[in-house]
Design a protein around this motif. Structure first.
Motif, PDB file in Angstrom:
ATOM      1  N   LEU A  59       4.809  -5.943 -11.505  1.00 41.74           N
ATOM      2  CA  LEU A  59       4.120  -7.100 -12.088  1.00 41.74           C
ATOM      3  C   LEU A  59       2.847  -6.662 -12.798  1.00 41.74           C
ATOM      4  O   LEU A  59       2.589  -7.044 -13.943  1.00 41.74           O
ATOM      5  N   GLU A  60       2.041  -5.829 -12.129  1.00 36.56           N
ATOM      6  CA  GLU A  60       0.791  -5.355 -12.732  1.00 36.56           C
ATOM      7  C   GLU A  60       1.056  -4.517 -13.970  1.00 36.56           C
ATOM      8  O   GLU A  60       0.338  -4.642 -14.972  1.00 36.56           O
ATOM      9  N   THR A  61       2.088  -3.691 -13.930  1.00 35.94           N
ATOM     10  CA  THR A  61       2.434  -2.871 -15.095  1.00 35.94           C
ATOM     11  C   THR A  61       2.836  -3.758 -16.269  1.00 35.94           C
ATOM     12  O   THR A  61       2.386  -3.546 -17.400  1.00 35.94           O
ATOM     13  N   HIS A  62       3.672  -4.756 -16.007  1.00 37.85           N
ATOM     14  CA  HIS A  62       4.103  -5.648 -17.082  1.00 37.85           C
ATOM     15  C   HIS A  62       2.931  -6.447 -17.648  1.00 37.85           C
ATOM     16  O   HIS A  62       2.808  -6.595 -18.873  1.00 37.85           O
ATOM     17  N   LEU A  67       1.439  -6.419 -21.461  1.00 36.26           N
ATOM     18  CA  LEU A  67       1.345  -7.644 -22.258  1.00 36.26           C
ATOM     19  C   LEU A  67      -0.074  -7.999 -22.681  1.00 36.26           C
ATOM     20  O   LEU A  67      -0.287  -8.481 -23.792  1.00 36.26           O
ATOM     21  N   VAL A  68      -1.046  -7.786 -21.803  1.00 35.35           N
ATOM     22  CA  VAL A  68      -2.405  -8.252 -22.108  1.00 35.35           C
ATOM     23  C   VAL A  68      -3.443  -7.145 -22.205  1.00 35.35           C
ATOM     24  O   VAL A  68      -4.596  -7.404 -22.516  1.00 35.35           O
ATOM     25  N   GLY A  69      -3.069  -5.918 -21.903  1.00 29.71           N
ATOM     26  CA  GLY A  69      -4.009  -4.803 -21.971  1.00 29.71           C
ATOM     27  C   GLY A  69      -4.597  -4.490 -20.615  1.00 29.71           C
ATOM     28  O   GLY A  69      -4.509  -5.279 -19.678  1.00 29.71           O
ATOM     29  N   SER A  70      -5.207  -3.335 -20.540  1.00 33.26           N
ATOM     30  CA  SER A  70      -5.735  -2.889 -19.252  1.00 33.26           C
ATOM     31  C   SER A  70      -7.007  -3.627 -18.849  1.00 33.26           C
ATOM     32  O   SER A  70      -7.363  -3.660 -17.689  1.00 33.26           O
ATOM     33  N   ARG A  71      -7.735  -4.191 -19.804  1.00 33.56           N
ATOM     34  CA  ARG A  71      -8.912  -5.015 -19.505  1.00 33.56           C
ATOM     35  C   ARG A  71      -8.711  -6.350 -20.210  1.00 33.56           C
ATOM     36  O   ARG A  71      -9.301  -6.598 -21.254  1.00 33.56           O
ATOM     37  N   PRO A  72      -7.872  -7.222 -19.644  1.00 31.38           N
ATOM     38  CA  PRO A  72      -7.502  -8.452 -20.341  1.00 31.38           C
ATOM     39  C   PRO A  72      -8.645  -9.440 -20.536  1.00 31.38           C
ATOM     40  O   PRO A  72      -8.667 -10.155 -21.520  1.00 31.38           O
ATOM     41  N   VAL A  73      -9.601  -9.471 -19.618  1.00 29.89           N
ATOM     42  CA  VAL A  73     -10.708 -10.424 -19.723  1.00 29.89           C
ATOM     43  C   VAL A  73     -11.998  -9.695 -19.385  1.00 29.89           C
ATOM     44  O   VAL A  73     -12.123  -9.115 -18.307  1.00 29.89           O
ATOM     45  N   ARG A  74     -12.928  -9.719 -20.326  1.00 28.08           N
ATOM     46  CA  ARG A  74     -14.268  -9.198 -20.037  1.00 28.08           C
ATOM     47  C   ARG A  74     -15.117 -10.380 -19.613  1.00 28.08           C
ATOM     48  O   ARG A  74     -15.305 -11.313 -20.375  1.00 28.08           O
ATOM     49  N   LEU A  75     -15.616 -10.320 -18.398  1.00 26.62           N
ATOM     50  CA  LEU A  75     -16.394 -11.439 -17.885  1.00 26.62           C
ATOM     51  C   LEU A  75     -17.758 -11.562 -18.536  1.00 26.62           C
ATOM     52  O   LEU A  75     -18.415 -12.584 -18.412  1.00 26.62           O
ATOM     53  N   ASP A  76     -18.177 -10.529 -19.254  1.00 30.85           N
ATOM     54  CA  ASP A  76     -19.475 -10.586 -19.919  1.00 30.85           C
ATOM     55  C   ASP A  76     -19.325 -10.814 -21.417  1.00 30.85           C
ATOM     56  O   ASP A  76     -20.292 -10.716 -22.152  1.00 30.85           O
TER      57      ASP A  76
END
Length: 159
Positions: free
Chosen positions: A130-133, A137-146
């Motif tokens: 799941l994590e690999t997929h 799909l969204v990249g290794s850093r999908p959301v930057r909280l800053d």
């Protein structure tokens, strides 16, 4: 059974919400009953350099007024402090307090525990897949909280 794209988006949001709600409940059990997901996002943005309400509002994609209300709540609870700017005595800068950093550390530990629970429920291979997929799909850093533009308005009730 084939699902729609909307179903997929809702499942992903449901996964996030499930983890966030469980983490919030566990933080409450550990004595931090007043912490909400948006508070975590705000403290992370402040720690990353959003040192005033205007900048915090830009980073969280909320109004300056909403950011100021969040800062007031975090300050009242001892998670954030205002201090004089060493370069401009008229200006007050935001900083995350030791208590705020402790809440962030505990939250990270809780998310690790929740990940372990998911691993136990579906198995280590399934979770790794799941994590690999998701990474594919969204990249290794999908959301930057800053990062500016993180849509937080709907992640919590009032800021």
């Amino acid at each position: 059974m084939s699902r729609s794209g909307a179903d997929l988006a809702l499942l992903l949001l449901g996964g996030f919400r499930s983890l966030a709600d469980a983490a919030t409940a566990e933080l409450a059990r550990r004595g931090h009953e007043d912490v909400r997901p948006v508070h975590d996002f705000a403290m992370r943005a402040i720690a990353a350099g959003a040192d005033n309400a205007s900048e915090l509002g830009r980073r969280l994609s909320v109004s300056k007024q909403a950011a100021a209300k969040t800062v007031a709540v975090l300050q009242e609870r001892g998670h954030v402090a205002r201090e004089a700017d060493p370069l401009d005595g008229r200006r007050k800068r935001l900083r995350v307090t030791p208590l705020g950093h402790e809440v962030l550390r505990q939250g990270e530990a809780i998310f690790d525990e929740l990940r372990e629970e998911w691993e136990q429920r579906i198995g280590p291979d399934a979770l790794a897949t799941l994590e690999t997929h998701l990474t594919t799909l969204v990249g290794s850093r999908p959301v930057r909280l800053d990062a500016p533009g993180l849509p937080l308005r709907d992640l919590d009730e009032p800021l």
